[in-house]
Scaffold this motif. Sequence first.
Motif, short mmCIF file in Angstrom:
data_model
loop_
_atom_site.label_atom_id
_atom_site.label_comp_id
_atom_site.label_asym_id
_atom_site.label_seq_id
_atom_site.Cartn_x
_atom_site.Cartn_y
_atom_site.Cartn_z
N ILE A 1 63.48 -36.64 15.17
CA ILE A 1 64.54 -37.46 15.74
C ILE A 1 63.98 -38.85 16.01
CG2 ILE A 1 66.28 -37.66 17.54
CD1 ILE A 1 65.90 -34.71 18.16
N ASP A 2 64.66 -39.87 15.48
CA ASP A 2 64.25 -41.25 15.67
C ASP A 2 65.18 -41.97 16.63
OD1 ASP A 2 62.20 -40.87 13.86
OD2 ASP A 2 63.30 -41.76 12.18
N TYR A 3 64.59 -42.84 17.46
CA TYR A 3 65.33 -43.70 18.39
C TYR A 3 64.85 -45.13 18.20
CZ TYR A 3 66.28 -39.24 20.74
OH TYR A 3 66.65 -37.95 21.02
N ASP A 4 65.76 -46.10 18.41
CA ASP A 4 65.32 -47.49 18.33
C ASP A 4 64.62 -47.88 19.63
OD1 ASP A 4 67.29 -48.13 20.24
OD2 ASP A 4 68.69 -48.88 18.75
N ASN A 5 64.24 -49.14 19.74
CA ASN A 5 63.49 -49.58 20.92
C ASN A 5 64.32 -49.57 22.19
OD1 ASN A 5 60.75 -50.23 19.97
ND2 ASN A 5 61.79 -51.71 18.64
N ASN A 6 65.65 -49.52 22.05
CA ASN A 6 66.53 -49.39 23.22
C ASN A 6 66.87 -47.94 23.52
OD1 ASN A 6 66.79 -52.22 23.66
ND2 ASN A 6 68.25 -52.32 21.95
N MET A 7 66.20 -47.03 22.82
CA MET A 7 66.41 -45.59 22.96
C MET A 7 67.78 -45.13 22.49
SD MET A 7 64.34 -44.52 26.42
CE MET A 7 62.72 -45.20 26.78
N ASN A 8 68.41 -45.92 21.63
CA ASN A 8 69.61 -45.46 20.95
C ASN A 8 69.20 -44.57 19.78
OD1 ASN A 8 71.51 -46.94 22.51
ND2 ASN A 8 71.04 -48.78 21.33
N LEU A 9 69.96 -43.53 19.55
CA LEU A 9 69.66 -42.60 18.47
C LEU A 9 69.79 -43.29 17.13
CD1 LEU A 9 69.00 -39.58 17.97
CD2 LEU A 9 71.47 -39.17 17.87
N SER A 10 68.75 -43.15 16.28
CA SER A 10 68.76 -43.75 14.95
C SER A 10 68.96 -42.72 13.86
CB SER A 10 67.45 -44.51 14.68
OG SER A 10 67.27 -45.56 15.59
N LYS A 11 68.24 -41.62 13.94
CA LYS A 11 68.29 -40.63 12.86
C LYS A 11 67.89 -39.26 13.38
CE LYS A 11 66.69 -41.94 8.90
NZ LYS A 11 65.74 -42.34 7.83
N VAL A 12 68.58 -38.25 12.86
CA VAL A 12 68.23 -36.85 13.14
C VAL A 12 68.02 -36.16 11.81
CG1 VAL A 12 68.96 -34.67 14.16
CG2 VAL A 12 69.59 -36.84 15.28
N PHE A 13 66.87 -35.53 11.65
CA PHE A 13 66.59 -34.78 10.44
C PHE A 13 66.38 -33.32 10.83
CE2 PHE A 13 64.03 -32.94 7.10
CZ PHE A 13 64.62 -33.44 5.95
N LEU A 14 67.13 -32.44 10.20
CA LEU A 14 67.16 -31.03 10.56
C LEU A 14 66.88 -30.19 9.32
CD1 LEU A 14 67.95 -29.12 13.00
CD2 LEU A 14 70.23 -29.07 11.99
N LYS A 15 65.86 -29.35 9.38
CA LYS A 15 65.46 -28.50 8.24
C LYS A 15 65.41 -27.05 8.68
CE LYS A 15 63.55 -27.06 4.38
NZ LYS A 15 63.71 -25.64 4.72
N ASN A 16 66.21 -26.21 8.06
CA ASN A 16 66.20 -24.78 8.35
C ASN A 16 64.90 -24.18 7.83
OD1 ASN A 16 66.71 -21.88 8.23
ND2 ASN A 16 68.85 -22.39 8.62
N ALA A 17 64.18 -23.49 8.71
CA ALA A 17 62.87 -22.96 8.33
C ALA A 17 62.96 -21.77 7.40
CB ALA A 17 62.09 -22.57 9.59
N ASN A 18 64.12 -21.12 7.35
CA ASN A 18 64.26 -19.89 6.56
C ASN A 18 65.15 -20.06 5.34
OD1 ASN A 18 62.66 -18.32 8.42
ND2 ASN A 18 64.41 -18.41 9.83
N SER A 19 65.47 -21.29 5.02
CA SER A 19 66.28 -21.57 3.84
C SER A 19 65.95 -22.99 3.38
CB SER A 19 67.77 -21.43 4.16
OG SER A 19 68.23 -22.58 4.84
N PRO A 20 66.37 -23.38 2.19
CA PRO A 20 66.11 -24.75 1.71
C PRO A 20 67.07 -25.79 2.25
CG PRO A 20 67.20 -23.50 0.00
CD PRO A 20 66.93 -22.53 1.11
N ASP A 21 67.94 -25.45 3.21
CA ASP A 21 68.94 -26.38 3.72
C ASP A 21 68.29 -27.50 4.53
OD1 ASP A 21 70.70 -24.62 2.60
OD2 ASP A 21 71.50 -23.87 4.49
N ASN A 22 68.79 -28.71 4.38
CA ASN A 22 68.39 -29.82 5.24
C ASN A 22 69.53 -30.82 5.38
OD1 ASN A 22 67.85 -32.29 3.33
ND2 ASN A 22 66.90 -30.51 2.33
#
Length: 264
Positions: free
Chosen positions: A183-204
């Motif tokens: 999870i990335d946040y900018d310098n103002n702590m606003n959310l920039s990016k969320v990356f989610l990867k399922n550990a038991n499947s190829p989904d992301n």
Amino acid sequence: MKKYIIILIASISVLSCKTQTATHVPVSTNAPITETAAFFKEINKKPNFQQVKINSRVNVETGNFIPTLDATIYIENGQKVWMNMIAVFLNVGRGIATPDGIKGYEKWNKTYIESDFSYLNNLLNVNFIDFSSLQNLLTGRTFIPVNEKDFVLTKNAQGYQLTSINNLKFENDGKTSEYAVAIDYDNNMNLSKVFLKNANSPDNLEVSYTNWANFESMQLPTNVKIIIKGTKTSQILLENTKFDSSKMDTPYSVPNNYTKTEIR
């Protein structure tokens, strides 16, 4: 068209597709920050607005032609998310999410759905979505449960990154799922990016936020991009053009002669 009921629910949740190609979670090479209490307190703050009306343009790219949709999204904090969608001056459908579940109907095929959040979790191939996470996702707040003990926090020129130490485990209705998360946040702590990867499947899945706007006592993203990477790449783009704090009516009733359906 059945695709419009899918788009309707996709836009309410801003997550709507399953993926099929594995991608590794990016890992920061910077030294971890050791004093993290203030950071986690800030990103886990509960929203304090009463209501917000959002005018938005929705673009969905799946390989099939889908016209740009004009949406009105109305959120009452902790109570409901209501949406009405129009394509080429024609009403496409309407949906509502509450802590009890989701409802939606579309006019092309005269179909509707009614579901609790277990249905939506099955649709999204996750098991942690509830009303609070939907509201947070739409308003650019951290929508994945985040505990200090589960993440490494690093700082870079763009802001901050949280990287899960181990796979995060979520259990719901007897089902356990594991995810690697960045999870990335900018310098103002606003959310920039969320990356989610399922550990038991190829989904992301990748969700990014840009161009934040000041709105009363909070900031809201004007652009939300959802990228689904698999054998095909699909994406959902929300361009929020106006924010308003005035109250509005949110009627919802399924017209007569509509047929209940399931999204597959």
